[in-house]
Structure formats: C-alpha cells, structure tokens
Design an enzyme around this catalytic site. Structure first.
Site, PDB file in Angstrom:
ATOM      1  N   TYR A  79     -42.236 -24.292 -36.242  1.00 37.06           N
ATOM      2  CA  TYR A  79     -42.635 -24.231 -35.017  1.00 37.06           C
ATOM      3  C   TYR A  79     -43.775 -24.922 -34.531  1.00 37.06           C
ATOM      4  O   TYR A  79     -44.260 -25.853 -35.355  1.00 37.06           O
ATOM      5  CB  TYR A  79     -42.838 -22.513 -34.486  1.00 37.06           C
ATOM      6  CG  TYR A  79     -41.911 -21.896 -34.091  1.00 37.06           C
ATOM      7  CD1 TYR A  79     -40.370 -22.123 -34.220  1.00 37.06           C
ATOM      8  CD2 TYR A  79     -41.857 -20.609 -33.596  1.00 37.06           C
ATOM      9  CE1 TYR A  79     -39.319 -21.541 -33.845  1.00 37.06           C
ATOM     10  CE2 TYR A  79     -40.956 -19.942 -32.950  1.00 37.06           C
ATOM     11  CZ  TYR A  79     -39.666 -20.448 -33.112  1.00 37.06           C
ATOM     12  OH  TYR A  79     -38.544 -19.642 -32.454  1.00 37.06           O
ATOM     13  N   SER A  80     -44.378 -24.902 -33.223  1.00 37.68           N
ATOM     14  CA  SER A  80     -45.311 -25.815 -32.841  1.00 37.68           C
ATOM     15  C   SER A  80     -46.826 -25.773 -33.616  1.00 37.68           C
ATOM     16  O   SER A  80     -47.099 -24.680 -34.219  1.00 37.68           O
ATOM     17  CB  SER A  80     -45.865 -25.339 -31.298  1.00 37.68           C
ATOM     18  OG  SER A  80     -44.648 -25.961 -30.613  1.00 37.68           O
TER      19      SER A  80
ATOM     20  N   ARG B 218     -48.895 -17.570 -32.925  1.00 40.52           N
ATOM     21  CA  ARG B 218     -48.174 -19.063 -33.344  1.00 40.52           C
ATOM     22  C   ARG B 218     -49.079 -20.036 -32.567  1.00 40.52           C
ATOM     23  O   ARG B 218     -49.869 -19.654 -31.693  1.00 40.52           O
ATOM     24  CB  ARG B 218     -46.835 -19.143 -32.966  1.00 40.52           C
ATOM     25  CG  ARG B 218     -46.604 -18.820 -31.451  1.00 40.52           C
ATOM     26  CD  ARG B 218     -45.157 -18.964 -31.303  1.00 40.52           C
ATOM     27  NE  ARG B 218     -44.628 -18.522 -29.966  1.00 40.52           N
ATOM     28  CZ  ARG B 218     -44.145 -17.531 -29.782  1.00 40.52           C
ATOM     29  NH1 ARG B 218     -44.071 -16.587 -30.725  1.00 40.52           N
ATOM     30  NH2 ARG B 218     -43.657 -16.833 -28.503  1.00 40.52           N
ATOM     31  N   ASP B 219     -48.822 -21.287 -32.907  1.00 40.77           N
ATOM     32  CA  ASP B 219     -49.288 -22.516 -32.355  1.00 40.77           C
ATOM     33  C   ASP B 219     -50.581 -22.871 -32.639  1.00 40.77           C
ATOM     34  O   ASP B 219     -51.546 -22.789 -31.736  1.00 40.77           O
ATOM     35  CB  ASP B 219     -48.859 -22.528 -30.764  1.00 40.77           C
ATOM     36  CG  ASP B 219     -47.555 -22.000 -30.292  1.00 40.77           C
ATOM     37  OD1 ASP B 219     -46.571 -22.209 -31.331  1.00 40.77           O
ATOM     38  OD2 ASP B 219     -47.505 -21.430 -29.361  1.00 40.77           O
TER      39      ASP B 219
ATOM     40  N   GLN C  37     -40.974 -30.492 -30.896  1.00 38.01           N
ATOM     41  CA  GLN C  37     -40.184 -29.519 -31.528  1.00 38.01           C
ATOM     42  C   GLN C  37     -38.591 -30.198 -31.148  1.00 38.01           C
ATOM     43  O   GLN C  37     -38.366 -30.565 -30.070  1.00 38.01           O
ATOM     44  CB  GLN C  37     -40.397 -28.145 -30.594  1.00 38.01           C
ATOM     45  CG  GLN C  37     -41.744 -27.425 -30.811  1.00 38.01           C
ATOM     46  CD  GLN C  37     -41.350 -26.505 -32.186  1.00 38.01           C
ATOM     47  OE1 GLN C  37     -40.811 -25.676 -32.274  1.00 38.01           O
ATOM     48  NE2 GLN C  37     -41.992 -27.313 -33.304  1.00 38.01           N
TER      49      GLN C  37
ATOM     50  N   LEU D  75     -35.355 -30.964 -27.107  1.00 34.94           N
ATOM     51  CA  LEU D  75     -36.842 -31.310 -27.587  1.00 34.94           C
ATOM     52  C   LEU D  75     -37.595 -30.057 -26.792  1.00 34.94           C
ATOM     53  O   LEU D  75     -37.106 -29.782 -25.497  1.00 34.94           O
ATOM     54  CB  LEU D  75     -36.859 -32.553 -27.039  1.00 34.94           C
ATOM     55  CG  LEU D  75     -38.491 -33.229 -27.001  1.00 34.94           C
ATOM     56  CD1 LEU D  75     -38.539 -34.528 -26.902  1.00 34.94           C
ATOM     57  CD2 LEU D  75     -38.879 -32.782 -25.494  1.00 34.94           C
ATOM     58  N   ASN D  76     -38.628 -29.765 -27.183  1.00 32.30           N
ATOM     59  CA  ASN D  76     -39.472 -28.834 -26.675  1.00 32.30           C
ATOM     60  C   ASN D  76     -40.861 -29.093 -26.719  1.00 32.30           C
ATOM     61  O   ASN D  76     -41.297 -30.514 -26.606  1.00 32.30           O
ATOM     62  CB  ASN D  76     -39.345 -27.508 -26.323  1.00 32.30           C
ATOM     63  CG  ASN D  76     -39.461 -26.806 -27.540  1.00 32.30           C
ATOM     64  OD1 ASN D  76     -38.766 -27.065 -28.673  1.00 32.30           O
ATOM     65  ND2 ASN D  76     -40.153 -25.662 -27.897  1.00 32.30           N
ATOM     66  N   ASP D  77     -41.931 -28.641 -27.129  1.00 30.18           N
ATOM     67  CA  ASP D  77     -43.383 -28.790 -27.050  1.00 30.18           C
ATOM     68  C   ASP D  77     -43.624 -30.206 -27.809  1.00 30.18           C
ATOM     69  O   ASP D  77     -43.180 -30.539 -29.000  1.00 30.18           O
ATOM     70  CB  ASP D  77     -44.062 -27.682 -27.693  1.00 30.18           C
ATOM     71  CG  ASP D  77     -43.746 -26.458 -27.397  1.00 30.18           C
ATOM     72  OD1 ASP D  77     -42.998 -26.111 -26.594  1.00 30.18           O
ATOM     73  OD2 ASP D  77     -44.394 -25.497 -27.940  1.00 30.18           O
TER      74      ASP D  77
ATOM     75  N   GLU E 183     -48.924 -18.802 -25.136  1.00 32.30           N
ATOM     76  CA  GLU E 183     -48.635 -19.738 -26.144  1.00 32.30           C
ATOM     77  C   GLU E 183     -49.376 -20.898 -25.928  1.00 32.30           C
ATOM     78  O   GLU E 183     -50.114 -21.107 -25.074  1.00 32.30           O
ATOM     79  CB  GLU E 183     -47.143 -20.177 -25.888  1.00 32.30           C
ATOM     80  CG  GLU E 183     -45.997 -19.019 -25.928  1.00 32.30           C
ATOM     81  CD  GLU E 183     -44.565 -19.341 -25.955  1.00 32.30           C
ATOM     82  OE1 GLU E 183     -44.285 -20.380 -25.223  1.00 32.30           O
ATOM     83  OE2 GLU E 183     -43.919 -18.749 -26.964  1.00 32.30           O
TER      84      GLU E 183
HETATM   85  C1  FRU Z   1     -43.537 -22.803 -26.613  1.00 28.61           C
HETATM   86  C2  FRU Z   1     -43.053 -22.465 -27.796  1.00 28.61           C
HETATM   87  C3  FRU Z   1     -44.162 -22.244 -28.793  1.00 28.61           C
HETATM   88  C4  FRU Z   1     -43.269 -22.238 -30.111  1.00 28.61           C
HETATM   89  C5  FRU Z   1     -42.389 -23.185 -29.945  1.00 28.61           C
HETATM   90  C6  FRU Z   1     -41.204 -23.021 -30.731  1.00 28.61           C
HETATM   91  O1  FRU Z   1     -42.503 -23.597 -25.986  1.00 28.61           O
HETATM   92  O2  FRU Z   1     -42.348 -21.164 -27.576  1.00 28.61           O
HETATM   93  O3  FRU Z   1     -44.942 -20.881 -28.800  1.00 28.61           O
HETATM   94  O4  FRU Z   1     -44.085 -22.401 -31.345  1.00 28.61           O
HETATM   95  O5  FRU Z   1     -42.181 -23.137 -28.567  1.00 28.61           O
HETATM   96  O6  FRU Z   1     -40.014 -24.158 -30.378  1.00 28.61           O
END
Ligand code: FRU
Length: 488
Positions: free
Chosen positions: A106-107, A176-177, A63, A45-47, A230
């Site tokens: 992605y995010s 992105r994001d 994520q 898991l991330n964002d 980011e």
């Molecule tokens: C931040 C990031 C975002 C990207 C996402 C990919 O942690 O790198 O910039 O959209 O994670 O998982």
C-alpha cells in the site's frame, strides 16, 4: 491471471508481462489515453508514492495493479524523469511477495538522508479466513514497513517496523500511509487512521534514527471530520506548517465537500517542545471530481512539489476506460506556496516545454469570443473586467461565472457527473491544462483548482459574456515515455 490476494513475485510478474502484448496494444489504442499525464500501461493506478529527487533524478512511484482495471492487488509501479517531459517506465518495483504485505504494497513515501532513500509503506494483510473478519476493527493487518535504496530501483529486504498491535489500542485496523517530516534533529512519521469510534485521525510517531519509532501524539478535530484520514502529509512551506490529508466520508456542505471523499489542507500551529497543536484552518485542496491522495516532496531546488491521483476511491460512476482495460492517471506536477494564508498550487515551470509554439493571444470582450480548436492545450486567461461569462473548454464542457460562483459543467461527458463549483469573489485569471480526457483548471494563480477527467475528446475553446481580457492559447505536445526495463 493472478488469483485474488495471493502473493505475487517479480518472476511471476515478468512471465505474465511477456504474454500481454495484446493487452498493452488494446490499452494504447484507446483515444482517451492522456498525452502528458502518467497512466498505468495496463490495469489500474491510484496514489503517487515515494516521491523524491535523488542525484538529479525524480522518482515517481505509484499504486499499481497491472493485471486488471479495478485495482485489486497493489504493488508499486515506478517512473523516473529528470525534466518532467521525458519519462522512463521502470516497471513495478515493490511486489506483494512477503507475509507482511501479501495483500497489497500500500501507499507510502520516501525520505532522502545521507545518500540513501528510506521508503516507508503499509503492508496490507486481510485475514479473510478469520470468523471475526469485519474489515474495520478485526481481521486486517496494517504493517509499517521500511526498505532503503541507493538508486531508487534496488531495495534492501523489507523490515517490519510496526504491526497493527503496536498502534494505540483505540485504533481500528485502518492505520496506513506513512510519511516523514523532519523538525530539528527529530523525525516524525504521520500515519492516517480510523479510530474504533470511526473518527478520522493522524497518528504521529517520533524517531532519532529513522528506524525506531515511538508514539508521540495524534492530530484530529474536536468534532468528527470524516471517519478515516488517509494519506497524511506534514510539511513546512513558506514559514507555515501544513497537514494535507484525505478525510473520508465528510458530509457535503452546500458547494463544499461534494465528492464522496476529500483532500484537505490544514494549517497547523505545532509546539514540538510542549507537544501541543492547534488546527488553524481547513481548506479543500481541489474542487474537481478527480483529485485524491496527493503527496508532496521538496526537490533539490528547494521547491515543494505536489502530485496527486487524478481519481478518487469509491467513485459513483464507471470510468469508460475500464472497457479498454485501464483506469486513472496522476495529475500534472504542481509547485506549492502559501499565499494570504492559503495553500496555492501552480503548474510546474517545466511544463512550458510541452508548448508547441509561443502561444496565440486573443483579446476577448462582450458577446463575440474567440473559437479555437486544439485537442490538447494550455490556456492562460487574464481578465481586465469580469462580471460573468460562459466558456466552452471542449465540446460540451463549460465553465461559467455568475454571481461570484465559478461552475464547471461536464454536461453529457462526465459519465453522470455534472457540476462542481467554487465561490470566487474576484476572478483575475484562469490557467487551464486540457489533455485528451482531463482538465486541470487553476484559478487566480492556483488559489483554487478543479481537477477532473472528462470524456469529450473534441477540442474547442470559446469565451463570451460580461468580461474583457486576453486569452493566450498554446497547443501542447505529448511528453515522451521510454519503456525502460519493460520495453517490448
Ligand atoms: C488511498 C488509499 C491509501 C492506501 C492505498 C491503497 O487512495 O486507500 O490509504 O494505502 O490507497 O491502494
């Protein structure tokens, strides 16, 4: 197992999921699993993504790479809750199944308007087969994609709003994001970016209808501050305009910016008539080892709530949970305010429901401090006097205060990560949330916060030194998680 960077369709995921009962059991049996934090059921898991409240329900997307713990191919996972103590795992919702997002959903974020949720995210494409692929300026696609939903779970077809060719010419492929901010009748989309000189910037687009976006401006510092910003998030809070973002690669300055990547809050002065701005101040949002890519949203009560990723990218240590097939978690939800010109974070009120009892109050002072043992706890420490102290938070993990510097020391339990510090002129209180393998420490009602994973699992809390005050300790219980559509 899925091949690296090939599309994944929902039906394929569902088939895979059926065969993974042993994988899920292995992950669930790890004693480091957290009790009141959102984690991946398996994998990575991330964002946090797409945070919003819609018809009373909070939607928390994230994520997610369910297949393995290193986070290769991203999709959006989905949790829901009405009260932040009972959650439903709704399973993954947005898959990398389209030519516009085949190498990662992605995010992105959510914006609620007229009974519809608008989601904007980055579709990531890697053109490995191109000779000029260099990861930064060539060979990558970053598509800004829109989907909408009437319920948070069923989505309209993916619409590509912008591709890499649409961003300003001096941008690298790293854009992105997307996140939306409304000001008057106009919508503004902020996007994190790295320009071709490797300077971090935030691009701003403007729209009247949430669908057609025109380039408006970019925000950056005069001197370079990291190579890529980011996860930008522009929002109003208590009469101020704040830009949160995650500048990557800022050099450490003494005890500041010690992590490889950062999360900062910038107070902005933006004149939207003249389209001019000033960055009035920059503060680190967190002081611990594991805090990144936070996202905020305003809920139906008008609260500005933040949830972050309790982890960072490119971390220079191996998280021991990898051997059990999973990695990372989200932070507890926090309510934001501005106090004395600074962004402050406090644990969300609803977390009080996790308390097992009304709390035990201990007076402390001098050399004899209380020693308690609870594996997971909340502690509120209020100082009458505080010159210096040494506190044990858990076996082998300490928090000390000396010469106006507060130091968190993970000792042998940080997997090589030792100390993080912050200067605090006058320490008034500490509010600590200790889960099995994490701490979130709010200092002076959230003026500073340390968020970190730590792998000592034995509860123990003790304070002694030149200080006096009271400590209230609450044993906490787990939140509850229903399997949702993925129930065994
Ligand atoms: C931040 C990031 C975002 C990207 C996402 C990919 O942690 O790198 O910039 O959209 O994670 O998982």
């Amino acid at each position: 197992m899925f091949k690296k960077y090939e599309k994944v369709f929902k039906t394929q995921y569902d088939d895979w999921y059926q065969g993974q009962s042993d994988y899920r059991k292995k992950v669930a049996s790890d004693p480091r699993r957290l009790k009141f934090h959102l984690m991946p059921k398996t994998g990575w898991l991330n964002d946090p993504n797409g945070l919003c409240q819609f018809h009373g329900v909070y939607h928390i997307y994230y994520q997610y790479t369910p297949f393995e713990p290193m986070g290769e191919l991203k999709m959006w996972g989905h949790y829901t809750t009405k009260d932040f103590v009972t959650y439903e795992d709704e399973g993954p919702v947005l898959f990398p199944d389209n030519d516009g997002d085949a190498h990662g959903v992605y995010s992105g974020s959510a914006f609620v308007k007229d009974d519809t949720i608008y989601y904007y995210y980055t579709g990531n494409i890697k053109y490995f087969d191109r000779d000029d692929y260099d990861y930064i300026n060539q060979g990558r696609g970053s598509n800004t994609i829109l989907v909408t939903s009437k319920d948070g779970s069923n989505f309209t077809p993916k619409e590509i709003l912008m591709t890499t060719d649409d961003y300003p010419q001096d941008m690298s492929n790293h854009v992105r994001d997307p996140k939306i901010y409304q000001h008057g009748d106009d919508y503004y989309m902020v996007l994190g970016a790295r320009d071709r000189e490797s300077k971090g910037v935030v691009l701003i687009y403007r729209s009247k209808d949430l669908r057609n976006w025109e380039y408006y401006n970019r925000i950056t510092t005069s001197e370079s501050f990291g190579y890529m910003w980011e996860c930008p998030d522009l929002f109003e809070l208590d009469g101020k305009l704040i830009l949160n973002s995650c500048p990557q690669g800022v050099e450490a300055q003494g005890i500041d910016y010690e992590n490889v990547h950062q999360c900062t809050a910038m107070e902005m002065d933006y004149d939207f008539d003249k389209n001019t701005y000033e960055i009035k101040s920059i503060h680190l949002v967190d002081r611990g080892f594991d805090f990144y890519a936070p996202q905020t949203f305003e809920d139906e009560k008008g609260r500005r709530i933040l949830i972050g990723w309790m982890g960072i990218p490119d971390a220079d240590y191996v998280n021991p949970t990898v051997e059990d097939g999973w990695q990372h978690a989200l932070t507890i939800p926090r309510q934001l305010h501005i106090r004395d010109g600074k962004l402050v974070q406090e644990p969300l009120e609803e977390l009080k429901q996790l308390r097992e009892d009304d709390g035990t109050v201990y007076d402390f002072g001098g050399e004899q401090g209380p020693v308690l043992t609870n594996d997971i706890y909340e502690a509120f420490i209020s100082f009458k006097k505080c010159e210096s102290f040494s506190m044990t938070l858990r076996y082998g993990v300490t928090l000390t205060y000396e010469d106006q510097v507060l130091t968190l020391n993970l000792g042998e339990f940080g997997c090589g990560r030792k100390t993080r510090k912050v200067q605090i002129k006058q320490l008034e209180n500490l509010h600590i949330f200790g889960d099995t393998s994490s701490f979130e420490i709010f200092v002076n009602h959230g003026e500073e916060v340390f968020t970190t994973r730590v792998y000592s699992l034995e509860g123990r809390i003790n304070i002694k030194g030149k200080c006096e005050g009271t400590m209230t300790v609450y044993p906490l219980k787990s939140f509850s998680m229903e399997g949702g559509c993925n129930e065994e």
